[in-house]
Write a protein that holds these residues in place. Structure first.
Motif, PDB file in Angstrom:
ATOM      1  N   GLU A 102      -3.217  15.583  -0.304  1.00 25.95           N
ATOM      2  CA  GLU A 102      -3.171  14.120  -0.301  1.00 25.95           C
ATOM      3  C   GLU A 102      -1.959  13.589  -1.055  1.00 25.95           C
ATOM      4  OE1 GLU A 102      -7.380  15.471   0.190  1.00 25.95           O
ATOM      5  OE2 GLU A 102      -5.749  15.944  -1.202  1.00 25.95           O
ATOM      6  N   CYS A 103      -1.577  14.315  -2.103  1.00 24.55           N
ATOM      7  CA  CYS A 103      -0.435  13.887  -2.911  1.00 24.55           C
ATOM      8  C   CYS A 103       0.855  13.924  -2.090  1.00 24.55           C
ATOM      9  CB  CYS A 103      -0.322  14.788  -4.138  1.00 24.55           C
ATOM     10  SG  CYS A 103       0.813  14.175  -5.395  1.00 24.55           S
TER      11      CYS A 103
ATOM     12  N   SER B  39       0.837  -1.198   0.000  1.00 24.96           N
ATOM     13  CA  SER B  39       0.000   0.000   0.000  1.00 24.96           C
ATOM     14  C   SER B  39       0.872   1.249   0.000  1.00 24.96           C
ATOM     15  CB  SER B  39      -0.920   0.002   1.233  1.00 24.96           C
ATOM     16  OG  SER B  39      -0.168   0.128   2.416  1.00 24.96           O
ATOM     17  N   ASP B  40       0.376   2.300  -0.650  1.00 28.31           N
ATOM     18  CA  ASP B  40       1.151   3.534  -0.723  1.00 28.31           C
ATOM     19  C   ASP B  40       0.348   4.759  -0.299  1.00 28.31           C
ATOM     20  OD1 ASP B  40      -0.566   3.483  -2.855  1.00 28.31           O
ATOM     21  OD2 ASP B  40       0.974   3.652  -4.406  1.00 28.31           O
ATOM     22  N   VAL B  41      -0.837   4.529   0.274  1.00 30.43           N
ATOM     23  CA  VAL B  41      -1.650   5.630   0.754  1.00 30.43           C
ATOM     24  C   VAL B  41      -2.597   5.111   1.839  1.00 30.43           C
ATOM     25  CG1 VAL B  41      -3.472   5.310  -0.968  1.00 30.43           C
ATOM     26  CG2 VAL B  41      -3.138   7.564   0.035  1.00 30.43           C
ATOM     27  N   THR B  42      -2.957   5.982   2.763  1.00 27.02           N
ATOM     28  CA  THR B  42      -3.897   5.631   3.835  1.00 27.02           C
ATOM     29  C   THR B  42      -5.190   6.402   3.640  1.00 27.02           C
ATOM     30  OG1 THR B  42      -2.105   5.247   5.407  1.00 27.02           O
ATOM     31  CG2 THR B  42      -4.290   5.613   6.321  1.00 27.02           C
ATOM     32  N   MET B  43      -6.309   5.704   3.784  1.00 28.98           N
ATOM     33  CA  MET B  43      -7.607   6.352   3.672  1.00 28.98           C
ATOM     34  C   MET B  43      -8.291   6.264   5.031  1.00 28.98           C
ATOM     35  SD  MET B  43     -10.218   5.921   0.493  1.00 28.98           S
ATOM     36  CE  MET B  43     -11.467   7.187   0.144  1.00 28.98           C
ATOM     37  N   LYS B  44      -8.784   7.416   5.530  1.00 26.63           N
ATOM     38  CA  LYS B  44      -9.369   7.476   6.869  1.00 26.63           C
ATOM     39  C   LYS B  44     -10.864   7.747   6.794  1.00 26.63           C
ATOM     40  CE  LYS B  44      -5.139   9.319   9.008  1.00 26.63           C
ATOM     41  NZ  LYS B  44      -4.576  10.437   9.800  1.00 26.63           N
ATOM     42  N   SER B  45     -11.601   7.028   7.628  1.00 22.44           N
ATOM     43  CA  SER B  45     -13.039   7.245   7.715  1.00 22.44           C
ATOM     44  C   SER B  45     -13.321   8.476   8.568  1.00 22.44           C
ATOM     45  CB  SER B  45     -13.726   6.023   8.330  1.00 22.44           C
ATOM     46  OG  SER B  45     -13.403   5.937   9.711  1.00 22.44           O
ATOM     47  N   LEU B  46     -14.586   8.837   8.662  1.00 25.94           N
ATOM     48  CA  LEU B  46     -14.993   9.986   9.457  1.00 25.94           C
ATOM     49  C   LEU B  46     -14.615   9.814  10.919  1.00 25.94           C
ATOM     50  CD1 LEU B  46     -16.569  12.685   9.300  1.00 25.94           C
ATOM     51  CD2 LEU B  46     -18.640  11.388   9.823  1.00 25.94           C
ATOM     52  N   GLU B  47     -14.647   8.557  11.398  1.00 22.93           N
ATOM     53  CA  GLU B  47     -14.311   8.284  12.795  1.00 22.93           C
ATOM     54  C   GLU B  47     -12.805   8.152  13.025  1.00 22.93           C
ATOM     55  OE1 GLU B  47     -18.070   5.777  11.873  1.00 22.93           O
ATOM     56  OE2 GLU B  47     -16.274   6.492  10.856  1.00 22.93           O
TER      57      GLU B  47
ATOM     58  N   SER C 100      -2.278  10.551   2.393  1.00 26.42           N
ATOM     59  CA  SER C 100      -3.382  10.273   3.309  1.00 26.42           C
ATOM     60  C   SER C 100      -4.640  10.976   2.808  1.00 26.42           C
ATOM     61  CB  SER C 100      -3.029  10.755   4.721  1.00 26.42           C
ATOM     62  OG  SER C 100      -4.116  10.519   5.601  1.00 26.42           O
ATOM     63  N   ILE C 101      -5.745  10.246   2.756  1.00 29.02           N
ATOM     64  CA  ILE C 101      -7.022  10.791   2.285  1.00 29.02           C
ATOM     65  C   ILE C 101      -8.028  10.790   3.423  1.00 29.02           C
ATOM     66  CG2 ILE C 101      -8.929  10.538   0.653  1.00 29.02           C
ATOM     67  CD1 ILE C 101      -7.059   9.028  -1.186  1.00 29.02           C
ATOM     68  N   GLU C 102      -8.603  11.937   3.709  1.00 27.48           N
ATOM     69  CA  GLU C 102      -9.653  12.061   4.722  1.00 27.48           C
ATOM     70  C   GLU C 102     -11.005  11.898   4.018  1.00 27.48           C
ATOM     71  OE1 GLU C 102      -9.120  12.540   7.942  1.00 27.48           O
ATOM     72  OE2 GLU C 102      -6.962  13.016   7.948  1.00 27.48           O
ATOM     73  N   SER C 103     -11.705  10.834   4.326  1.00 24.14           N
ATOM     74  CA  SER C 103     -13.005  10.586   3.693  1.00 24.14           C
ATOM     75  C   SER C 103     -14.134  11.095   4.576  1.00 24.14           C
ATOM     76  CB  SER C 103     -13.184   9.092   3.433  1.00 24.14           C
ATOM     77  OG  SER C 103     -14.497   8.823   2.956  1.00 24.14           O
ATOM     78  N   PRO C 104     -15.205  11.634   3.988  1.00 24.25           N
ATOM     79  CA  PRO C 104     -16.357  12.076   4.781  1.00 24.25           C
ATOM     80  C   PRO C 104     -17.290  10.930   5.154  1.00 24.25           C
ATOM     81  CG  PRO C 104     -16.751  12.523   2.471  1.00 24.25           C
ATOM     82  CD  PRO C 104     -15.355  11.976   2.559  1.00 24.25           C
TER      83      PRO C 104
END
Length: 340
Positions: free
Chosen positions: A211-212, A175-183, A216-220
């Protein structure tokens, strides 16, 4: 009583099952509001072995005036098939309605094939009449069942490929990126996979975005929905689409996942009732779900309008545009009838 003409032929490794289903006086059948389902009958002219090996067909009538007709088929065996539905018109003309490419179908489980509308089958302005001259409706079904080893292997390969890619999500390998949920729940994901499936996610990595640089991506989305969205992105499957279709529709619209959006529209259509029609219409309008919006308006128009105005959903409607949309849709045919 309807009639069935069932033929089969072999072409190479493919068995082609062709069924001509003729339903006489079809409009009279639709006018019978007590009739909500219509199936093919098993013929007594064949041995039980042949009967049990044949496909079955059924129609389900929705709406107070049977204005929506859903068509299903059932296979007696688990097969890998391509399905084609054609409607037979006057003057020996035919019109293809649906073509579904090869996919696996499980035995003895009704499979949705198509939706027809009463107004299209017999439009009284004479422009588009789907009935034969004697008033019967004739549908031609073709089920192409493949025993081709190459096709079967291809199907197995695709399933294995899907499983292997899904495993990347579960084990987080490379993996090369982290995606985070609202919590704040984190998922180890892959830029290449996300970018190939969603134009919105792709945009995160194409320009000089936060994010680039942070990877890390902050997801709603909350954790449950994000997990389901990622499962779909990696496997093209949505196991919880029937459980949380409303949340997944919003997520699919947000990330521009058109196929997931279609699955949600189908799930919501199946759950449509008088009590939730207004909420469903608002949801469809909010997320540009055009097919769901059309089907919901049809449902409201089919004699349900008076009942719907007594629901809690109607009492909470604040959008004048939505009320106007419903009114114009319901009144459209009445206005045309008055002109004629």
């Amino acid at each position: 009583m309807s009639s069935i003409n069932y033929t089969t032929r072999i072409e190479g490794q493919t068995r082609i099952n062709t069924i001509l289903w003729t339903v006489p006086n079809f409009i009279n059948l639709l006018e019978n509001r007590s009739c909500r389902e219509f199936r093919t009958d098993k013929s007594k002219d064949h041995t039980m072995e042949i009967i049990e090996s044949r496909f079955q067909l059924k129609m389900q009538f929705l709406g107070r005036d049977n204005d929506i007709i859903e068509i299903y088929y059932l296979s007696p065996n688990s097969v890998f098939l391509k399905s084609i539905l054609t409607i037979c018109l006057k003057r020996f003309e035919e019109r293809s309605i649906v073509i579904k490419e090869y996919h696996t179908v499980h035995a003895n489980k009704w499979q949705y094939l198509a939706t027809l509308f009463k107004r299209d089958i017999a439009s009284y302005d004479g422009r588009d009449i789907f009935l034969l001259s004697d008033g019967s409706l004739r549908l031609k079904f073709q089920f192409l069942v493949s025993n081709d080893i190459k096709i079967d292997r291809s199907n197995v390969f695709e399933a294995q490929l899907s499983n292997d890619i899904e495993n990347l999500l579960h084990n987080g390998m490379f993996s090369d990126v982290t995606m985070k949920s609202l919590e704040g729940d984190e998922y180890k994901v892959h830029k290449a996979v996300l970018s190939s499936r969603s134009a919105v996610l792709k945009a995160h990595f194409e320009h000089n975005t936060t994010e680039c640089f942070t990877n890390s991506i902050e997801s709603p989305l909350d954790a449950e929905v994000l997990r389901e969205v990622l499962t779909f992105i990696y496997s093209d499957k949505a196991p919880k689409v029937d459980e949380i279709p409303e949340k997944l529709l919003a997520a699919a619209d947000y990330y521009q996942l058109s196929r997931l959006k279609g699955l949600c529209e189908e799930a919501l259509h199946k759950k449509l009732t008088v009590d939730n029609a207004i909420e469903t219409l608002q949801l469809a309008d909010l997320h540009s779900a055009k097919i769901l919006k059309q089907l919901t308006l049809e449902f409201i128009k089919d004699g349900q309008a008076k009942l719907i105005t007594k629901t809690e959903g109607w009492a909470k409607v604040k959008s004048v545009e939505l009320i106007k949309c419903i009114y114009e849709y319901i009144m459209a045919d009445d206005a045309e009838a008055d002109i004629k």
